[in-house]
Design an enzyme around this catalytic site. Structure first.
Site, PDB file in Angstrom:
ATOM      1  N   SER A 241       0.852  -1.178   0.000  1.00 42.78           N
ATOM      2  CA  SER A 241       0.000   0.000   0.000  1.00 42.78           C
ATOM      3  C   SER A 241       0.896   1.238   0.000  1.00 42.78           C
ATOM      4  O   SER A 241       1.734   1.397   0.894  1.00 42.78           O
ATOM      5  CB  SER A 241      -0.885  -0.030   1.252  1.00 42.78           C
ATOM      6  OG  SER A 241      -1.653   1.140   1.334  1.00 42.78           O
TER       7      SER A 241
ATOM      8  N   LYS B 119      -1.150  -0.864  -4.321  1.00 43.35           N
ATOM      9  CA  LYS B 119      -2.352  -0.118  -3.947  1.00 43.35           C
ATOM     10  C   LYS B 119      -1.941   1.328  -3.723  1.00 43.35           C
ATOM     11  O   LYS B 119      -1.009   1.603  -2.963  1.00 43.35           O
ATOM     12  CB  LYS B 119      -2.950  -0.749  -2.686  1.00 43.35           C
ATOM     13  CG  LYS B 119      -3.881   0.134  -1.880  1.00 43.35           C
ATOM     14  CD  LYS B 119      -4.661  -0.702  -0.878  1.00 43.35           C
ATOM     15  CE  LYS B 119      -4.824  -0.014   0.457  1.00 43.35           C
ATOM     16  NZ  LYS B 119      -5.555  -0.840   1.435  1.00 43.35           N
ATOM     17  N   LEU B 120      -2.658   2.229  -4.374  1.00 39.05           N
ATOM     18  CA  LEU B 120      -2.390   3.654  -4.195  1.00 39.05           C
ATOM     19  C   LEU B 120      -3.450   4.244  -3.296  1.00 39.05           C
ATOM     20  O   LEU B 120      -4.648   4.067  -3.524  1.00 39.05           O
ATOM     21  CB  LEU B 120      -2.425   4.386  -5.543  1.00 39.05           C
ATOM     22  CG  LEU B 120      -1.480   3.888  -6.640  1.00 39.05           C
ATOM     23  CD1 LEU B 120      -1.650   4.761  -7.892  1.00 39.05           C
ATOM     24  CD2 LEU B 120      -0.030   3.909  -6.171  1.00 39.05           C
ATOM     25  N   LYS B 121      -3.020   4.973  -2.293  1.00 35.62           N
ATOM     26  CA  LYS B 121      -3.958   5.741  -1.480  1.00 35.62           C
ATOM     27  C   LYS B 121      -4.386   6.950  -2.300  1.00 35.62           C
ATOM     28  O   LYS B 121      -3.533   7.601  -2.918  1.00 35.62           O
ATOM     29  CB  LYS B 121      -3.266   6.188  -0.189  1.00 35.62           C
ATOM     30  CG  LYS B 121      -2.982   5.041   0.775  1.00 35.62           C
ATOM     31  CD  LYS B 121      -4.294   4.508   1.322  1.00 35.62           C
ATOM     32  CE  LYS B 121      -4.086   3.654   2.559  1.00 35.62           C
ATOM     33  NZ  LYS B 121      -5.379   3.182   3.096  1.00 35.62           N
TER      34      LYS B 121
ATOM     35  N   ASP C  28      -7.309   3.041  -2.773  1.00 39.32           N
ATOM     36  CA  ASP C  28      -8.020   3.064  -1.485  1.00 39.32           C
ATOM     37  C   ASP C  28      -8.252   4.516  -1.077  1.00 39.32           C
ATOM     38  O   ASP C  28      -7.298   5.280  -0.933  1.00 39.32           O
ATOM     39  CB  ASP C  28      -7.185   2.346  -0.418  1.00 39.32           C
ATOM     40  CG  ASP C  28      -7.905   2.235   0.924  1.00 39.32           C
ATOM     41  OD1 ASP C  28      -9.067   2.686   1.025  1.00 39.32           O
ATOM     42  OD2 ASP C  28      -7.298   1.687   1.871  1.00 39.32           O
TER      43      ASP C  28
ATOM     44  N   ASN D 130     -10.274   5.464   1.706  1.00 39.45           N
ATOM     45  CA  ASN D 130     -10.554   5.665   3.132  1.00 39.45           C
ATOM     46  C   ASN D 130     -11.666   6.694   3.368  1.00 39.45           C
ATOM     47  O   ASN D 130     -11.497   7.638   4.145  1.00 39.45           O
ATOM     48  CB  ASN D 130      -9.297   6.065   3.905  1.00 39.45           C
ATOM     49  CG  ASN D 130      -8.307   4.923   4.042  1.00 39.45           C
ATOM     50  OD1 ASN D 130      -7.258   4.929   3.397  1.00 39.45           O
ATOM     51  ND2 ASN D 130      -8.638   3.927   4.842  1.00 39.45           N
TER      52      ASN D 130
ATOM     53  N   GLU E 260     -11.246   0.834  -3.102  1.00 41.95           N
ATOM     54  CA  GLU E 260     -11.550   0.462  -1.727  1.00 41.95           C
ATOM     55  C   GLU E 260     -12.178   1.650  -0.997  1.00 41.95           C
ATOM     56  O   GLU E 260     -11.637   2.758  -1.029  1.00 41.95           O
ATOM     57  CB  GLU E 260     -10.230   0.045  -1.065  1.00 41.95           C
ATOM     58  CG  GLU E 260     -10.326  -0.547   0.313  1.00 41.95           C
ATOM     59  CD  GLU E 260      -8.932  -0.990   0.807  1.00 41.95           C
ATOM     60  OE1 GLU E 260      -8.044  -1.281  -0.023  1.00 41.95           O
ATOM     61  OE2 GLU E 260      -8.731  -1.011   2.037  1.00 41.95           O
TER      62      GLU E 260
ATOM     63  N   ASP F  71     -13.956  -1.798   3.057  1.00 43.42           N
ATOM     64  CA  ASP F  71     -13.021  -2.025   4.168  1.00 43.42           C
ATOM     65  C   ASP F  71     -13.733  -1.560   5.443  1.00 43.42           C
ATOM     66  O   ASP F  71     -14.394  -2.368   6.134  1.00 43.42           O
ATOM     67  CB  ASP F  71     -11.721  -1.251   3.894  1.00 43.42           C
ATOM     68  CG  ASP F  71     -10.749  -1.210   5.064  1.00 43.42           C
ATOM     69  OD1 ASP F  71     -11.059  -1.765   6.120  1.00 43.42           O
ATOM     70  OD2 ASP F  71      -9.654  -0.594   4.946  1.00 43.42           O
TER      71      ASP F  71
ATOM     72  N   LYS G  28     -10.011  -7.365   7.777  1.00 43.81           N
ATOM     73  CA  LYS G  28      -9.048  -7.005   8.823  1.00 43.81           C
ATOM     74  C   LYS G  28      -9.606  -7.543  10.126  1.00 43.81           C
ATOM     75  O   LYS G  28     -10.663  -7.075  10.580  1.00 43.81           O
ATOM     76  CB  LYS G  28      -8.917  -5.480   8.937  1.00 43.81           C
ATOM     77  CG  LYS G  28      -8.180  -4.821   7.784  1.00 43.81           C
ATOM     78  CD  LYS G  28      -8.159  -3.318   7.973  1.00 43.81           C
ATOM     79  CE  LYS G  28      -7.493  -2.632   6.798  1.00 43.81           C
ATOM     80  NZ  LYS G  28      -7.804  -1.182   6.770  1.00 43.81           N
TER      81      LYS G  28
ATOM     82  N   GLY H  24      -4.220  -4.489   5.949  1.00 44.73           N
ATOM     83  CA  GLY H  24      -3.123  -4.283   6.889  1.00 44.73           C
ATOM     84  C   GLY H  24      -3.338  -3.014   7.681  1.00 44.73           C
ATOM     85  O   GLY H  24      -4.053  -2.109   7.237  1.00 44.73           O
TER      86      GLY H  24
HETATM   87  O1  SMG Z   1      -0.376  -2.417   6.663  1.00 45.56           O
HETATM   88  O2  SMG Z   1       0.594  -2.004   4.774  1.00 45.56           O
HETATM   89  C1  SMG Z   1      -0.242  -1.758   5.646  1.00 45.56           C
HETATM   90  C2  SMG Z   1      -1.168  -0.580   5.434  1.00 45.56           C
HETATM   91  C3  SMG Z   1      -2.276  -0.920   4.516  1.00 45.56           C
HETATM   92  O3  SMG Z   1      -3.358   0.903   3.463  1.00 45.56           O
HETATM   93  C4  SMG Z   1      -3.317   0.180   4.434  1.00 45.56           C
HETATM   94  N1  SMG Z   1      -4.158   0.295   5.476  1.00 45.56           N
HETATM   95  O4  SMG Z   1      -7.440   1.533   4.927  1.00 45.56           O
HETATM   96  O5  SMG Z   1      -6.532  -0.246   4.257  1.00 45.56           O
HETATM   97  C5  SMG Z   1      -6.455   0.819   4.872  1.00 45.56           C
HETATM   98  C6  SMG Z   1      -5.189   1.281   5.558  1.00 45.56           C
HETATM   99  C7  SMG Z   1      -5.477   1.583   6.995  1.00 45.56           C
HETATM  100  C8  SMG Z   1      -4.310   1.980   7.827  1.00 45.56           C
HETATM  101  S1  SMG Z   1      -3.719   3.515   7.429  1.00 45.56           S
HETATM  102  C9  SMG Z   1      -2.779   4.075   8.739  1.00 45.56           C
HETATM  103 MG    MG Z   2      -8.549   0.492   3.396  1.00 45.15          MG
END
Ligand code: SMG
Ligand code: MG
Length: 366
Positions: free
Chosen positions: A134, A160-162, A187, A189, A212, A237, A261, A289
């Protein structure tokens, strides 16, 4: 008999800042739980972040809930069988990350006592799992391309790109154009609303595996409507807080793939039920994660070995996060991580590594 629990706070600097639509993580303030029974010990990691920005939980709050409510609720529970935590914990509303940490510590102790690896206990069928990574929001596209190039060179099998408003179509286009036919997903969020549907449809030409959680956690119906307006598959998620929530989201057509998760759903028993409900509905899952140390990672890698996990997870190698992990590091081998084979979660923290990062410990009798 459960004797008690040690709550241990550790400070783990990240090798690079991890920026999402809700904030930036520079170092992890992690709560570890060690369960002690008369015959075994086990570890669990609480995945709550320091502030309630991903979900309502935060690490100091989780520690408080564990001390004041969860551990006292276990008085009279005769052994570490994690199934025995479910009824008493169900009476306490919410706090799935706190519950998951305690239940996982007991699960680890119980499995160790029986000599059973977690992966086998959960029904895993693989001895290694494909690893994705990610990639956080960056200051510039060249910086993002350099980061992605590095991860691909290390062997990561999926990127995965935020994303967030203002950092979505352009970075996706740049990564797709530069790296071609890689497995790519995004993703958000919860950073968008349904009013952004037409904008999010601009991601359609880039053949993403999934988008996501584009919309707020409680907007399940909005995700179902969005799914009718974009071609990219929607993956929930934050919204998937239980197996029942997964069943509802699937029935509404709000999710065509699910990020699992364990911390978000209250532990590995419920995570397994999310996996099963998705499998029964023909919905693929993958393991997310929360920037875990080797303790949390070990258990996630075991879960990722289940047959319904059809995509690489956010289960990256230890060195993607930390210079020194508290367990033997998870290392990438041909883009995969090996599933631990020892009893329980299959790893234990190194006492020296742990001591170096510990900021507080507390012992709580049951
Ligand atoms: O554990 O590599 C990891 C992070 C994966 O992007 C990730 N997690 O929304 O999926 C999600 C985020 C939540 C944690 S961001 C601090
Ligand atoms: Mg997520």
């Amino acid at each position: 008999m459960i004797k008690g629990f040690e709550l241990r706070r550790i400070a783990m600097p990240l090798v690079s800042p991890f920026r999402t639509s809700f904030g930036v993580e520079l170092d992890r303030d992690v709560l570890l739980v060690r369960a002690v029974t008369d015959t075994a010990e086990g570890w669990g990691e609480c995945v709550a972040m320091s502030a309630p920005l991903y979900s309502s939980e935060y690490v100091a709050g989780a520690a408080e809930v564990i001390k004041r409510f969860l551990i006292p609720a276990l008085a009279g529970v005769p052994d570490a069988d994690p199934r025995r935590t479910e009824a008493p914990f169900a009476k306490i509303k919410g706090h799935p990350m706190a519950k998951a940490a305690v239940q996982t510590a007991l699960l680890d102790a119980w499995l160790r006592e029986h000599g059973l690896p977690l992966a086998a206990h959960l029904g895993a069928e693989r001895d290694r799992v494909p690893a994705g990574v990610s990639v956080g929001i960056m200051d510039s596209i060249p910086q993002l391309l350099a980061a992605v190039e590095g991860y691909l060179a290390e062997g990561y099998l999926r990127i995965k790109l935020k994303i967030e408003p203002g950092w979505d179509v352009a970075p996706v286009r740049a990564v797709r154009e530069r790296f071609g036919d890689i497995l790519l997903q995004v993703d958000a969020n919860t950073a968008y609303t349904l009013a952004d549907a037409r904008h999010l449809a601009k991601l359609d030409p880039f053949d993403l595996l999934l988008i996501e959680q584009p919309l707020p956690e409680d907007d399940v119906r909005g995700h179902a409507e969005l799914a009718r307006q974009v071609r990219t598959p929607i993956c929930l998620d934050e919204s998937i807080t239980s197996a029942r929530a997964a069943a509802d989201a699937i029935a509404l057509g709000a999710t065509s793939v699910v990020n699992i998760k364990p911390g978000r759903v209250g532990g590995y028993l419920e995570a397994r039920r999310v996996h099963d409900v998705c499998a029964a509905n023909g919905i693929g899952v993958w393991v997310g994660g929360m920037l875990e140390t080797g303790i949390g990672r070990a258990a996630n890698v075991a879960l990722a070995a289940l047959p319904g996990c059809v995509l690489p997870g956010d289960t990256s190698a230890s060195d993607r996060y930390f210079r020194r992990d508290v367990t033997d590091p998870f290392v990438l081998d041909g883009g995969h991580l090996a599933v631990p084979t020892g009893p329980g979660i299959g790893v234990t923290p190194d006492p020296d590594a742990l001591r170096e990062v510990t900021t507080a410990t507390e012992w709580i009798h049951v």
